[in-house]
Motif scaffolding. Structure first.
Motif, PDB file in Angstrom:
ATOM      1  N   ALA A 226       0.848  -1.190   0.000  1.00 35.12           N
ATOM      2  CA  ALA A 226       0.000   0.000   0.000  1.00 35.12           C
ATOM      3  C   ALA A 226       0.882   1.239   0.000  1.00 35.12           C
ATOM      4  O   ALA A 226       2.039   1.202   0.440  1.00 35.12           O
ATOM      5  N   LEU A 227       0.307   2.351  -0.463  1.00 32.28           N
ATOM      6  CA  LEU A 227       0.984   3.638  -0.437  1.00 32.28           C
ATOM      7  C   LEU A 227       0.542   4.418   0.793  1.00 32.28           C
ATOM      8  O   LEU A 227      -0.638   4.414   1.157  1.00 32.28           O
ATOM      9  N   ASP A 228       1.506   5.120   1.431  1.00 28.21           N
ATOM     10  CA  ASP A 228       1.129   6.005   2.523  1.00 28.21           C
ATOM     11  C   ASP A 228       0.703   7.363   1.969  1.00 28.21           C
ATOM     12  O   ASP A 228       0.605   7.552   0.739  1.00 28.21           O
ATOM     13  N   GLN A 232       4.652   6.923  -0.682  1.00 27.67           N
ATOM     14  CA  GLN A 232       5.705   5.931  -0.451  1.00 27.67           C
ATOM     15  C   GLN A 232       5.092   4.524  -0.374  1.00 27.67           C
ATOM     16  O   GLN A 232       4.070   4.320   0.288  1.00 27.67           O
ATOM     17  N   LEU A 233       5.721   3.556  -1.037  1.00 29.89           N
ATOM     18  CA  LEU A 233       5.242   2.176  -1.024  1.00 29.89           C
ATOM     19  C   LEU A 233       5.754   1.444   0.210  1.00 29.89           C
ATOM     20  O   LEU A 233       6.950   1.460   0.511  1.00 29.89           O
ATOM     21  N   TRP A 234       4.836   0.786   0.916  1.00 31.14           N
ATOM     22  CA  TRP A 234       5.147  -0.111   2.031  1.00 31.14           C
ATOM     23  C   TRP A 234       4.658  -1.510   1.650  1.00 31.14           C
ATOM     24  O   TRP A 234       3.687  -1.650   0.889  1.00 31.14           O
ATOM     25  N   THR A 235       5.303  -2.523   2.200  1.00 29.01           N
ATOM     26  CA  THR A 235       4.862  -3.896   1.969  1.00 29.01           C
ATOM     27  C   THR A 235       4.872  -4.676   3.276  1.00 29.01           C
ATOM     28  O   THR A 235       5.556  -4.310   4.240  1.00 29.01           O
ATOM     29  N   ASP A 244       7.590 -12.564   9.877  1.00 23.88           N
ATOM     30  CA  ASP A 244       6.818 -11.722   8.955  1.00 23.88           C
ATOM     31  C   ASP A 244       7.340 -10.294   9.075  1.00 23.88           C
ATOM     32  O   ASP A 244       7.676  -9.840  10.176  1.00 23.88           O
ATOM     33  N   GLU A 245       7.368  -9.554   7.946  1.00 22.23           N
ATOM     34  CA  GLU A 245       8.037  -8.258   7.929  1.00 22.23           C
ATOM     35  C   GLU A 245       7.167  -7.144   7.373  1.00 22.23           C
ATOM     36  O   GLU A 245       6.441  -7.345   6.389  1.00 22.23           O
ATOM     37  N   LEU A 246       7.277  -5.960   7.978  1.00 24.74           N
ATOM     38  CA  LEU A 246       6.744  -4.713   7.435  1.00 24.74           C
ATOM     39  C   LEU A 246       7.924  -3.899   6.934  1.00 24.74           C
ATOM     40  O   LEU A 246       8.868  -3.635   7.690  1.00 24.74           O
ATOM     41  N   ASN A 247       7.888  -3.513   5.655  1.00 23.90           N
ATOM     42  CA  ASN A 247       9.023  -2.816   5.047  1.00 23.90           C
ATOM     43  C   ASN A 247       8.596  -1.554   4.318  1.00 23.90           C
ATOM     44  O   ASN A 247       7.495  -1.495   3.749  1.00 23.90           O
TER      45      ASN A 247
END
Length: 369
Positions: A226-228, A232-235, A244-247
């Protein structure tokens, strides 16, 4: 149909960690404070309305102009969901799809210029002979009556088809400049290709004007993107057993899989050398051990809930994970609807949350009570 989800009716101070099982790899330590097991925040009671039911494995949501939605079912069908509820018959014109294990029809998105070009995009497992499949992204024009896709073609087909029916990744996100971000998995049996700069396995791809660029590498299986508010792209991606990761996705960056990981293999053995940090490889903003098995994600910007919060679908242990960010880091975490196998979350025009429940085949509309 409406029912209430009983949650505490207070905004509690964040002082205790979110309730969860002990970590699978307790000797792994975070690289910085707050990288995992953030303090818990508690919101208020929520009300859910079932807008539709009867899907097999709902996977992706794409809002349409006017308030309706396109919904994908992993079993290979695409539907229109009316704003007031009710699911259409399957839309005709979809290509042949390999429905097996984690493969099938996956995410769905509409063109930024949909009002004039009526273009729909979807990710799917494309059969490529002899039991092999490739992740592909299709494109088609939705007819005025929304019953059929026309001029269907592939805009991307992953080279080197795999025998594995796992880890397709597959989230689709349009950037502000009209480019299409596509997340890919490493297909489980081909994990080392995530570190191959020429392979599209385990990558974030950017497609624009017919050209595909590898945007980032070293991913395991990204099923949320998703975009903030800044674009900016986050995954959020599946780790193995833990991790599990938030990047935050940076162009050209390497996110480490399978060289570094905060998890372990499913048989309890270490991943690679069993390390969590390496030079030239990015650290996740946040990680979970044990896992949440993430699905889709959303940066919320409506009027019903707090702006800027991140909602992440969880398949196991299930629910909807709400994160509050502060200065680019996770400040608090909350678990909503525990035990429900949730695949994706989207924001309605009025600010409600639209939630896909894989375990029941339902579509929920969620509002504050």
């Amino acid at each position: 149909m409406k029912h209430l989800i009983a949650l505490l009716l207070l905004a509690a101070p964040a002082w205790a960690q979110v309730a969860q099982d002990p970590p699978n790899v307790p000797h792994f330590k975070p690289a910085f404070e707050g990288q995992t097991r953030a303090p818990e925040a508690i919101s208020g009671a929520l009300e859910t309305e079932i807008l539709a039911e009867g899907m097999e494995h709902p996977w992706g949501i794409a809002p349409l102009p006017g308030g309706d939605y396109l919904l994908s079912d992993r079993e290979g069908t695409l539907h229109v969901l009316a704003t007031q509820g009710g699911l259409s018959a399957p839309i005709m014109g979809m290509p042949k799809i390999a429905v097996r294990a984690q493969g099938g029809l996956l995410d769905v998105a509409i063109s930024p210029g949909f009002a004039t070009d009526r273009l729909v995009y979807w990710s799917y497992a494309k059969p490529v002979g002899a039991g092999r499949t490739s992740l592909a992204v299709g494109q088609g024009e939705l007819s005025a009556d929304r019953a059929e896709l026309r001029n269907v073609r592939d805009v991307f087909v992953q080279p080197n088809p795999s025998l594995s029916p796992l880890h397709y990744g597959s989230r689709l996100v349009f950037a502000p400049d009209g480019a299409l971000f596509v997340t890919t998995g490493e297909r489980f049996t081909d994990r080392d290709l995530a570190q191959d700069p020429k392979s599209t396995y385990g990558k974030v791809l950017r497609i624009k004007e017919g050209q595909t660029t590898i945007w980032s590498m070293g991913h395991r299986n990204i099923q949320g993107a998703a975009l903030d508010a800044t674009g900016q792209l986050w995954t959020v991606e599946h780790g193995p057993q833990g991790g599990d990761e938030l990047n935050v996705i940076k162009r050209g960056a390497n996110y480490g899989w399978p060289v570094i990981s905060y998890g372990e293999n499913y048989n309890g053995t270490r991943v690679g050398k069993g390390i969590t940090q390496a030079e030239g490889m990015e650290q996740p903003i946040y990680y979970w051990d044990p896992v949440i098995a993430p699905g889709g994600m959303l940066f919320y910007d409506g009027p019903m809930f707090a702006k800027g919060d991140v909602y992440i679908a969880s398949l196991n242990p299930g629910g909807l994970v709400r994160l509050r960010l502060k200065e680019g880091r996770v400040a608090t975490e909350e678990r909503l609807f525990p035990g429900y196998r949730i695949r994706d979350v989207e924001q309605a025009p009025d600010g409600a949350l639209i939630v896909l429940v894989d375990g029941t085949g339902e579509v929920w509309r969620v509002t504050p009570k």
